[in-house]
Design a protein around this motif. Structure first.
Motif, PDB file in Angstrom:
ATOM      1  N   SER A 112       0.848  -1.192   0.000  1.00 33.79           N
ATOM      2  CA  SER A 112       0.000   0.000   0.000  1.00 33.79           C
ATOM      3  C   SER A 112       0.882   1.240   0.000  1.00 33.79           C
ATOM      4  CB  SER A 112      -0.890   0.014   1.243  1.00 33.79           C
ATOM      5  OG  SER A 112      -1.593   1.237   1.316  1.00 33.79           O
ATOM      6  N   LEU A 113       0.576   2.184  -0.855  1.00 36.17           N
ATOM      7  CA  LEU A 113       1.310   3.447  -0.884  1.00 36.17           C
ATOM      8  C   LEU A 113       0.837   4.389   0.218  1.00 36.17           C
ATOM      9  CD1 LEU A 113       1.412   4.081  -4.734  1.00 36.17           C
ATOM     10  CD2 LEU A 113       3.256   3.229  -3.280  1.00 36.17           C
ATOM     11  N   GLU A 114      -0.323   4.098   0.793  1.00 35.37           N
ATOM     12  CA  GLU A 114      -0.922   4.981   1.796  1.00 35.37           C
ATOM     13  C   GLU A 114      -1.212   4.247   3.102  1.00 35.37           C
ATOM     14  OE1 GLU A 114      -4.249   6.559  -0.378  1.00 35.37           O
ATOM     15  OE2 GLU A 114      -2.942   7.285  -1.976  1.00 35.37           O
ATOM     16  N   ASP A 115      -0.524   3.137   3.357  1.00 36.30           N
ATOM     17  CA  ASP A 115      -0.681   2.336   4.585  1.00 36.30           C
ATOM     18  C   ASP A 115      -2.128   1.982   4.884  1.00 36.30           C
ATOM     19  OD1 ASP A 115       2.064   2.231   5.068  1.00 36.30           O
ATOM     20  OD2 ASP A 115       2.036   4.152   6.124  1.00 36.30           O
ATOM     21  N   GLU A 116      -2.880   1.599   3.855  1.00 39.14           N
ATOM     22  CA  GLU A 116      -4.283   1.224   4.032  1.00 39.14           C
ATOM     23  C   GLU A 116      -4.443  -0.270   4.326  1.00 39.14           C
ATOM     24  OE1 GLU A 116      -6.291   4.509   1.093  1.00 39.14           O
ATOM     25  OE2 GLU A 116      -5.329   2.740   0.205  1.00 39.14           O
ATOM     26  N   PHE A 117      -3.426  -1.058   4.011  1.00 39.18           N
ATOM     27  CA  PHE A 117      -3.469  -2.494   4.262  1.00 39.18           C
ATOM     28  C   PHE A 117      -2.047  -3.002   4.452  1.00 39.18           C
ATOM     29  CE2 PHE A 117      -3.285  -1.893  -0.313  1.00 39.18           C
ATOM     30  CZ  PHE A 117      -2.286  -2.766  -0.711  1.00 39.18           C
ATOM     31  N   ASP A 118      -1.927  -4.196   5.032  1.00 45.60           N
ATOM     32  CA  ASP A 118      -0.618  -4.820   5.210  1.00 45.60           C
ATOM     33  C   ASP A 118      -0.120  -5.363   3.878  1.00 45.60           C
ATOM     34  OD1 ASP A 118      -0.624  -4.360   7.967  1.00 45.60           O
ATOM     35  OD2 ASP A 118      -1.613  -6.265   8.395  1.00 45.60           O
ATOM     36  N   ASP A 119       1.212  -5.411   3.726  1.00 44.08           N
ATOM     37  CA  ASP A 119       1.801  -5.978   2.514  1.00 44.08           C
ATOM     38  C   ASP A 119       1.303  -7.415   2.327  1.00 44.08           C
ATOM     39  OD1 ASP A 119       3.170  -3.605   2.547  1.00 44.08           O
ATOM     40  OD2 ASP A 119       5.148  -4.497   2.831  1.00 44.08           O
ATOM     41  N   VAL A 120       1.084  -7.774   1.079  1.00 42.16           N
ATOM     42  CA  VAL A 120       0.599  -9.113   0.759  1.00 42.16           C
ATOM     43  C   VAL A 120       1.588  -9.780  -0.179  1.00 42.16           C
ATOM     44  CG1 VAL A 120      -1.270 -10.433  -0.284  1.00 42.16           C
ATOM     45  CG2 VAL A 120      -1.792  -8.352   0.984  1.00 42.16           C
ATOM     46  N   GLU A 121       1.915 -11.031   0.132  1.00 37.52           N
ATOM     47  CA  GLU A 121       2.800 -11.819  -0.735  1.00 37.52           C
ATOM     48  C   GLU A 121       2.099 -13.115  -1.107  1.00 37.52           C
ATOM     49  OE1 GLU A 121       6.501 -12.399   1.291  1.00 37.52           O
ATOM     50  OE2 GLU A 121       7.099 -10.319   1.056  1.00 37.52           O
ATOM     51  N   ALA A 122       2.311 -13.545  -2.341  1.00 40.40           N
ATOM     52  CA  ALA A 122       1.747 -14.809  -2.811  1.00 40.40           C
ATOM     53  C   ALA A 122       2.744 -15.447  -3.765  1.00 40.40           C
ATOM     54  CB  ALA A 122       0.420 -14.563  -3.522  1.00 40.40           C
ATOM     55  N   GLU A 123       2.811 -16.760  -3.740  1.00 40.32           N
ATOM     56  CA  GLU A 123       3.679 -17.483  -4.668  1.00 40.32           C
ATOM     57  C   GLU A 123       2.820 -18.195  -5.695  1.00 40.32           C
ATOM     58  OE1 GLU A 123       6.478 -20.054  -2.746  1.00 40.32           O
ATOM     59  OE2 GLU A 123       7.311 -18.434  -1.534  1.00 40.32           O
ATOM     60  N   VAL A 124       3.347 -18.234  -6.909  1.00 45.13           N
ATOM     61  CA  VAL A 124       2.633 -18.905  -7.984  1.00 45.13           C
ATOM     62  C   VAL A 124       3.644 -19.676  -8.832  1.00 45.13           C
ATOM     63  CG1 VAL A 124       2.742 -16.907  -9.538  1.00 45.13           C
ATOM     64  CG2 VAL A 124       0.957 -18.601  -9.853  1.00 45.13           C
ATOM     65  N   SER A 125       3.242 -20.845  -9.270  1.00 49.27           N
ATOM     66  CA  SER A 125       4.076 -21.660 -10.139  1.00 49.27           C
ATOM     67  C   SER A 125       3.457 -21.632 -11.535  1.00 49.27           C
ATOM     68  CB  SER A 125       4.148 -23.090  -9.609  1.00 49.27           C
ATOM     69  OG  SER A 125       5.020 -23.856 -10.401  1.00 49.27           O
ATOM     70  N   LEU A 126       4.206 -21.101 -12.491  1.00 50.38           N
ATOM     71  CA  LEU A 126       3.688 -20.982 -13.859  1.00 50.38           C
ATOM     72  C   LEU A 126       4.121 -22.174 -14.693  1.00 50.38           C
ATOM     73  CD1 LEU A 126       4.279 -17.233 -14.764  1.00 50.38           C
ATOM     74  CD2 LEU A 126       2.162 -18.336 -14.131  1.00 50.38           C
ATOM     75  N   ASP A 127       3.161 -22.943 -15.132  1.00 46.64           N
ATOM     76  CA  ASP A 127       3.408 -23.993 -16.110  1.00 46.64           C
ATOM     77  C   ASP A 127       2.285 -23.997 -17.143  1.00 46.64           C
ATOM     78  OD1 ASP A 127       1.403 -24.986 -14.532  1.00 46.64           O
ATOM     79  OD2 ASP A 127       2.505 -26.765 -13.875  1.00 46.64           O
ATOM     80  N   ASP A 128       1.479 -22.928 -17.062  1.00 45.43           N
ATOM     81  CA  ASP A 128       0.365 -22.699 -17.972  1.00 45.43           C
ATOM     82  C   ASP A 128      -0.112 -21.270 -17.715  1.00 45.43           C
ATOM     83  OD1 ASP A 128      -1.531 -23.136 -19.879  1.00 45.43           O
ATOM     84  OD2 ASP A 128      -2.688 -24.613 -18.754  1.00 45.43           O
ATOM     85  N   ASP A 129      -0.998 -20.746 -18.557  1.00 47.11           N
ATOM     86  CA  ASP A 129      -1.572 -19.431 -18.277  1.00 47.11           C
ATOM     87  C   ASP A 129      -2.287 -19.514 -16.928  1.00 47.11           C
ATOM     88  OD1 ASP A 129      -0.619 -18.613 -20.703  1.00 47.11           O
ATOM     89  OD2 ASP A 129      -2.545 -18.676 -21.727  1.00 47.11           O
ATOM     90  N   THR A 130      -2.058 -18.514 -16.074  1.00 50.14           N
ATOM     91  CA  THR A 130      -2.534 -18.592 -14.701  1.00 50.14           C
ATOM     92  C   THR A 130      -3.189 -17.296 -14.264  1.00 50.14           C
ATOM     93  OG1 THR A 130      -0.708 -20.102 -14.186  1.00 50.14           O
ATOM     94  CG2 THR A 130      -1.787 -19.056 -12.327  1.00 50.14           C
ATOM     95  N   GLU A 131      -4.281 -17.415 -13.501  1.00 48.72           N
ATOM     96  CA  GLU A 131      -4.939 -16.268 -12.881  1.00 48.72           C
ATOM     97  C   GLU A 131      -4.816 -16.407 -11.374  1.00 48.72           C
ATOM     98  OE1 GLU A 131      -8.962 -15.508 -14.046  1.00 48.72           O
ATOM     99  OE2 GLU A 131      -8.497 -15.662 -16.177  1.00 48.72           O
TER     100      GLU A 131
END
Length: 164
Positions: free
Chosen positions: A118-137
């Protein structure tokens, strides 16, 4: 007609170029002696002096950014998509390229870490991991982030206050 004399620099450059050309054929080693086994004895078709520097296949990664109500979040955030194994460059994104809470781009096959701050400290930082072996959402929920609609309403209210 002016005659140029050969300087030491030109002479040295000529010698170095000639030596590089002469050695270019020697670096690859003896192709006749290669039996397909690498230095550790495995017969996987790749010898110890050969390596496939080709890049993996590219896939589309679509990151959907939304608040806890499921509304799109496009402003007041920035983020990155970085390879976990440091084999590629980090891709940074900011509100200028987020459309209706969606960031989309092509990435190499592999494991990636998505970070949103967040640029304005509205939420905590969020991290996610993704493994790409196809088009992914991937959908990332930013708890406490105002939706695009809420931001527009707040901006409209600010404009009305400024006019008074």
């Amino acid at each position: 007609m002016v005659r140029r004399s050969t300087s030491r620099r030109r002479f040295g450059f000529g010698i170095a170029t000639g030596a590089a050309v002469a050695l270019a054929g020697c670096i690859g080693g003896d192709d006749d002696a290669d039996d397909g086994a690498d230095d550790d004895g495995d017969d996987d078709g790749v010898s110890g002096d050969e390596f496939d520097y080709g890049q993996g296949e590219d896939y589309t990664l679509t990151v959907e950014l939304e608040n806890e109500d499921g509304d799109p979040v496009s402003d007041g955030i920035e983020g990155s998509v970085a390879p976990i194994d440091f084999t590629a460059a980090t891709y940074n994104f900011d509100p200028a390229i987020i459309e209706d809470g969606v960031v989309e781009d092509e990435f190499e096959e592999g494991d990636w870490e998505i970070t949103v701050v967040s640029l304005e400290d509205e939420f905590d930082d969020v991290e996610a991991e993704v493994s790409l072996d196809d088009d992914t959402e991937v959908t990332i929920t930013l708890e406490g982030a105002p939706s695009d609609e809420e931001r527009e309403e707040a901006e409209d209210d600010d404009e009305e206050d400024d006019e008074e």
